[in-house]
Design an enzyme around this catalytic site. Structure first.
Site, PDB file in Angstrom:
ATOM      1  N   ALA A 143       0.859  -1.093  -0.018  1.00  0.00           N
ATOM      2  CA  ALA A 143      -0.017  -0.237  -0.141  1.00  0.00           C
ATOM      3  C   ALA A 143       0.843   1.304   0.060  1.00  0.00           C
ATOM      4  CB  ALA A 143      -0.858   0.078   1.489  1.00  0.00           C
ATOM      5  N   LEU A 145       3.221   1.719   2.076  1.00  0.00           N
ATOM      6  CA  LEU A 145       3.718   2.115   3.517  1.00  0.00           C
ATOM      7  C   LEU A 145       4.890   1.048   3.935  1.00  0.00           C
ATOM      8  CD1 LEU A 145       0.252   2.077   5.331  1.00  0.00           C
ATOM      9  CD2 LEU A 145       1.640   4.214   4.397  1.00  0.00           C
ATOM     10  N   GLU A 180      15.826  -6.832  -1.307  1.00  0.00           N
ATOM     11  CA  GLU A 180      14.759  -6.454  -2.062  1.00  0.00           C
ATOM     12  C   GLU A 180      15.025  -5.780  -3.192  1.00  0.00           C
ATOM     13  OE1 GLU A 180      12.337  -3.294  -0.074  1.00  0.00           O
ATOM     14  OE2 GLU A 180      10.870  -3.333  -1.600  1.00  0.00           O
ATOM     15  N   ASP A 192      13.622   3.281   1.954  1.00  0.00           N
ATOM     16  CA  ASP A 192      12.765   2.569   2.810  1.00  0.00           C
ATOM     17  C   ASP A 192      13.334   1.859   4.035  1.00  0.00           C
ATOM     18  OD1 ASP A 192      10.932   3.648   1.171  1.00  0.00           O
ATOM     19  OD2 ASP A 192      10.514   1.863   0.121  1.00  0.00           O
TER      20      ASP A 192
HETATM   21  C1  GLA Z   1       8.977   3.274  -3.471  1.00  0.00           C
HETATM   22  C2  GLA Z   1      10.606   2.598  -3.395  1.00  0.00           C
HETATM   23  C3  GLA Z   1      11.307   3.921  -2.619  1.00  0.00           C
HETATM   24  C4  GLA Z   1      11.119   5.239  -3.310  1.00  0.00           C
HETATM   25  C5  GLA Z   1       9.587   5.308  -3.262  1.00  0.00           C
HETATM   26  C6  GLA Z   1       9.284   6.638  -3.946  1.00  0.00           C
HETATM   27  O1  GLA Z   1       8.676   3.190  -2.142  1.00  0.00           O
HETATM   28  O2  GLA Z   1      10.919   1.282  -2.509  1.00  0.00           O
HETATM   29  O3  GLA Z   1      12.874   3.535  -2.409  1.00  0.00           O
HETATM   30  O4  GLA Z   1      11.803   5.369  -4.445  1.00  0.00           O
HETATM   31  O5  GLA Z   1       8.839   4.522  -3.909  1.00  0.00           O
HETATM   32  O6  GLA Z   1       9.740   7.810  -3.365  1.00  0.00           O
END
Ligand code: GLA
Length: 408
Positions: A143, A145, A180, A192
């Site tokens: 989602a 998050l 990942e 992230d």
């Molecule tokens: C996803 C990717 C992040 C980032 C965002 C956009 O969540 O996993 O690394 O690039 O999109 O800001």
């Protein structure tokens, strides 16, 4: 069964207080599945929202995320033999293999994320004992998050503790990122895992993705609450679209990088250089480049506004970011646009935008602290009028990264 927590039709209160009880219940699921006995350790790893700096991490730009108080649960117990089992209360598929004989490539299943992390952790290390892990959690998956970074960072953290590897946090984040990026194959940036791993409650994480330096920016007490409205839209194509944006940005840099001395990433290319060489980019690439240069400026402006305590100006950067993601980066969706436009301008709303990669998922709405049920109800009603269903709306608190919990 109370857990996993159902996706609500309305407003959820902050989850921190519920965590020990939810993890206690998670342990009961573990014991039911893997057999009674002691030695079960419980871990929590948060999700994240990014407030400003959208699609900048893989361009070396600054971002301003925070971890949130919902995430992944882990119940873990070492085994006497060398078998590793990953099961989940949320998924049917189970990974069961000998530690020395783990699948070498992704299997197209949910457990690819923790499997990738384990493969990285065990590189050039003696094989540890087997392990049983039950995954679960209270974070919406897919989602925006960062459920994937939550599971990857939490896996690295929990296995480091249980196996006694003695790694430091940055090593754990590297393992999460490898899982990942290199194992599952999403070309994500560092934001992230860093947001999940390094955030502090009461602060936003200022992370410069060019060199990985970071700073905790304090939030004025009671400044705002983060509301997240889930469109319920999950696009199968999102991963491919995301990787395409990454490739486009590389292409822009390949064309324009030579015009700026010392430039190493797209973040180093000023807006003026993009405009001067606009004719060298085809229209979609030009739009992507304009989003990146504008977003870098907005992220610095948001930082200045936060430091100055100007929440209105801070919120305006979010809304401007959304419009740029919609019009220039083209990663929004009608459901997200409606949530943002419905929220902006309502009393108490400071700003709103899509969070995560986009294409569906969630909108993050910055709400001035105070009563907010009205705003959630109005938003849900607007959404229901347009799309015939109600979005789940959550209120989050910031959180402090992965941890082990002692639960009675
Ligand atoms: C996803 C990717 C992040 C980032 C965002 C956009 O969540 O996993 O690394 O690039 O999109 O800001």
């Amino acid at each position: 069964m109370r857990y996993p927590l159902p996706v609500p039709d309305g407003v959820l209160s902050p989850a921190t207080a519920e965590l020990p009880a939810a993890l206690g219940e998670h342990r009961a699921h573990f014991l039911a599945r893997f057999g009674a006995g002691g030695g079960v350790r419980l871990f929590f790893s948060p999700g994240r929202v990014n407030l400003v700096g959208a699609h900048l991490d893989y361009n070396g730009g600054p971002v301003l995320p925070t971890a949130i108080d919902r995430g992944t649960f882990f119940a873990v117990r070492a085994r006497a033999d060398d078998r590793l089992t990953f099961a989940s209360v949320l998924e049917k598929d189970v990974l069961s293999a000998r530690v020395g004989d783990l699948p070498p490539a992704a299997q197209g299943r949910w457990f690819d994320y923790p499997l990738g992390v384990v493969r990285h952790l065990l590189r050039e290390r003696e094989r540890p004992a087997g392990i049983d892990v039950l995954f679960g959690g209270n974070l919406a998956v897919g989602a925006g998050l960062s459920s994937s970074a939550s599971i990857c960072v939490g896996t690295a953290f929990a296995l480091d503790r249980v196996w006694g590897l003695g790694l430091d946090l940055l090593d754990l984040l590297a393992a999460a990122l490898w899982g990942e990026r290199s194992f599952v194959g999403v070309q994500c940036g560092i934001m992230d895992p860093y947001a999940v791993g390094l955030s502090r409650p009461g602060h936003l994480l200022w992370l410069d993705c060019k060199d990985g330096t970071f700073e905790h920016l304090p939030l004025p007490a009671g400044a705002f609450t983060i509301a997240v409205a889930d469109t319920g839209v999950r696009r199968q194509l999102a991963q491919g679209e995301f990787n395409r944006r990454v490739t486009s940005c590389r292409e822009i840099f390949a064309r324009l990088g030579g015009y700026v001395d010392g430039a190493t990433c797209l973040r180093d290319i000023p807006a003026a250089v993009v405009e001067e060489h606009a004719s060298e980019l085809d229209p979609p690439l030009l739009s992507r480049a304009r989003h990146v240069t504008g977003e870098v400026e907005r992220t610095f402006a948001a930082r200045d506004a936060l430091v100055a305590g100007d929440l209105e100006r801070f919120g305006r950067q979010l809304t401007a970011s959304h419009r740029s993601l919609r019009d220039l980066y083209e990663v929004s969706a009608p459901e997200l646009d409606l949530l943002v436009e419905s929220a902006v301008g309502r009393p108490g709303c400071l700003g709103a935008r899509l969070t995560g990669a986009g294409f569906g998922g969630c909108a993050v709405i910055l709400v001035r602290d105070g009563p907010r049920e009205d705003l959630a109800a109005d938003l849900a009603a607007d959404f229901a009028r347009a799309f015939g269903r109600r979005p789940a709306i959550f209120f989050f608190r910031g959180d402090g990264g992965p941890r082990e919990l002692a639960v009675d």
